[in-house]
Each structure stands twice: as structure tokens, then as C-alpha cells.
Design a protein around this motif. Structure first.
Motif, mmCIF file in Angstrom:
data_model
loop_
_atom_site.group_PDB
_atom_site.id
_atom_site.type_symbol
_atom_site.label_atom_id
_atom_site.label_comp_id
_atom_site.label_asym_id
_atom_site.label_seq_id
_atom_site.Cartn_x
_atom_site.Cartn_y
_atom_site.Cartn_z
ATOM 1 N N GLU A 20 0.825 -1.208 0.000
ATOM 2 C CA GLU A 20 0.000 0.000 0.000
ATOM 3 C C GLU A 20 0.862 1.262 0.000
ATOM 4 O O GLU A 20 0.558 2.229 -0.712
ATOM 5 C CB GLU A 20 -0.954 -0.012 1.190
ATOM 6 N N ILE A 21 1.943 1.252 0.764
ATOM 7 C CA ILE A 21 2.859 2.394 0.792
ATOM 8 C C ILE A 21 3.479 2.582 -0.590
ATOM 9 O O ILE A 21 3.527 3.695 -1.123
ATOM 10 C CB ILE A 21 3.973 2.197 1.843
ATOM 11 N N GLY A 22 3.942 1.503 -1.182
ATOM 12 C CA GLY A 22 4.561 1.581 -2.506
ATOM 13 C C GLY A 22 3.604 2.099 -3.564
ATOM 14 O O GLY A 22 3.981 2.928 -4.402
ATOM 15 N N VAL A 23 2.366 1.643 -3.525
ATOM 16 C CA VAL A 23 1.368 2.107 -4.491
ATOM 17 C C VAL A 23 1.111 3.600 -4.298
ATOM 18 O O VAL A 23 1.078 4.368 -5.269
ATOM 19 C CB VAL A 23 0.051 1.300 -4.366
ATOM 20 N N ALA A 24 0.941 4.035 -3.048
ATOM 21 C CA ALA A 24 0.685 5.458 -2.782
ATOM 22 C C ALA A 24 1.842 6.322 -3.273
ATOM 23 O O ALA A 24 1.634 7.356 -3.915
ATOM 24 C CB ALA A 24 0.442 5.677 -1.290
ATOM 25 N N GLY A 26 4.054 5.491 -5.589
ATOM 26 C CA GLY A 26 4.069 5.383 -7.045
ATOM 27 C C GLY A 26 3.032 6.275 -7.713
ATOM 28 O O GLY A 26 3.264 6.804 -8.797
ATOM 29 N N LEU A 27 1.894 6.459 -7.052
ATOM 30 C CA LEU A 27 0.842 7.326 -7.582
ATOM 31 C C LEU A 27 1.034 8.787 -7.185
ATOM 32 O O LEU A 27 0.171 9.621 -7.443
ATOM 33 C CB LEU A 27 -0.532 6.835 -7.100
ATOM 34 N N LYS A 28 2.179 9.055 -6.526
ATOM 35 C CA LYS A 28 2.534 10.411 -6.094
ATOM 36 C C LYS A 28 1.513 10.996 -5.118
ATOM 37 O O LYS A 28 1.177 12.179 -5.167
ATOM 38 C CB LYS A 28 2.753 11.328 -7.287
ATOM 39 N N LYS A 29 1.008 10.141 -4.246
ATOM 40 C CA LYS A 29 0.095 10.571 -3.191
ATOM 41 C C LYS A 29 0.911 11.003 -1.985
ATOM 42 O O LYS A 29 2.043 10.545 -1.779
ATOM 43 C CB LYS A 29 -0.851 9.433 -2.778
ATOM 44 N N LEU A 30 0.346 11.858 -1.184
ATOM 45 C CA LEU A 30 0.998 12.258 0.053
ATOM 46 C C LEU A 30 1.027 11.057 0.998
ATOM 47 O O LEU A 30 -0.003 10.430 1.243
ATOM 48 C CB LEU A 30 0.235 13.414 0.706
#
Length: 146
Positions: A20-24, A26-30
């Protein structure tokens, strides 16, 4: 959108947390890591973590809100949420707490300015709360001058 990672000692035991951290990221989420017994690692290692304490979560929540207000991708949503909470304050405590967050804003849209001004005039929990009316009037004057 944003992800707040509560880094408890057993955080890594889940097979999903690192993903979940990696996806966030990768999607340039805070991503806001909160140190609750574990230091940030992996993808989060380069992100400054907030020190957390769950016995009194209010200060931690305020730090998370500030991080989200300061982030370009979440700033507008957070400003609107705080303004809405202030506008609809049902007690003095909410009016006081949200007013202290509001004065940290660098700018307001015309709509946000009008909403804030109306809240100070129309909501008795706002205008009767100790120091709030004076704080907001000074802030509105400062925003108008800019």
C-alpha cells in the motif's frame, strides 16, 4: 488523497502495508508516516515521520492536518474541510481549534473568504468563543490586504 501510515511495532507483519505504501508513493500521493514504535523504512525511509502518541491523539491529528494543508495535492480539500468544520461549529472548542488552523492558511479563494466571513457573523459558537472573533477578523483583514 493521502495515506497516513501508523508505524506500530507490528506494522510490517501485514502482507499489505508495504504494498500500500509503494502504491501510494508510485501514484505520487501524500504519505505521512507516524512513528508509533517503529521508524520509517523502505520507501518511507526518506520521508520525515511525525512522532505519534495515541494516549492523546488530538495533537497528532492536528500535525497530520497541517501536513495535508501544506501539501499541494491535498491543500484545497483540507482547507475546505477545515472551513466547513469551522462554519458548522457546534461548540466553542471546535470553533477555537479550527480558528487556530485557519490563521495558518497562506491564501483563500473568494468563496472561502466569504464563507469564513459569514461564519464569524452568523454562528454564535464562533463569534462567542473566546478570542475567535478577534482572531478571525484580524486574519480576514490580512487576507484582504494581500
Amino acid at each position: 488523497t493521502a495515506l497516513v501510515a501508523l508505524l506500530t511495532p507490528d506494522f510490517r507483519e501485514s502482507v499489505w502495508t508495504d504494498h500500500e505504501i509503494g502504491v501510494a508513493i508510485g501514484l505520487k500521493k501524500l504519505v505521512v508516516p507516524v512513528r508509533l514504535g517503529r521508524d520509517p523504512y523502505g520507501f518511507m525511509a526518506s520521508i520525515q515521520a511525525l512522532k505519534g502518541e495515541l494516549t492523546d491523539p488530538r495533537p497528532l491529528a492536528e500535525h497530520i492536518v497541517r501536513a495535508m494543508v501544506q501539501n499541494e495535492s491535498t491543500a484545497d480539500l483540507m482547507k475546505n474541510a477545515i472551513l466547513d468544520s469551522f462554519y458548522h461549529s457546534e461548540n466553542f472548542d471546535t470553533a477555537i481549534r479550527t480558528s487556530k488552523l485557519l490563521v495558518e492558511f497562506d491564501d483563500l479563494t473568494d468563496e472561502q473568504y466569504d464563507l469564513l466571513e459569514h461564519a464569524v457573523e452568523a454562528n454564535d459558537q464562533v463569534y462567542r468563543a473566546t478570542g475567535v472573533r478577534k482572531r478571525m477578523e484580524a486574519f480576514l483583514d490580512e487576507m484582504e490586504a494581500d
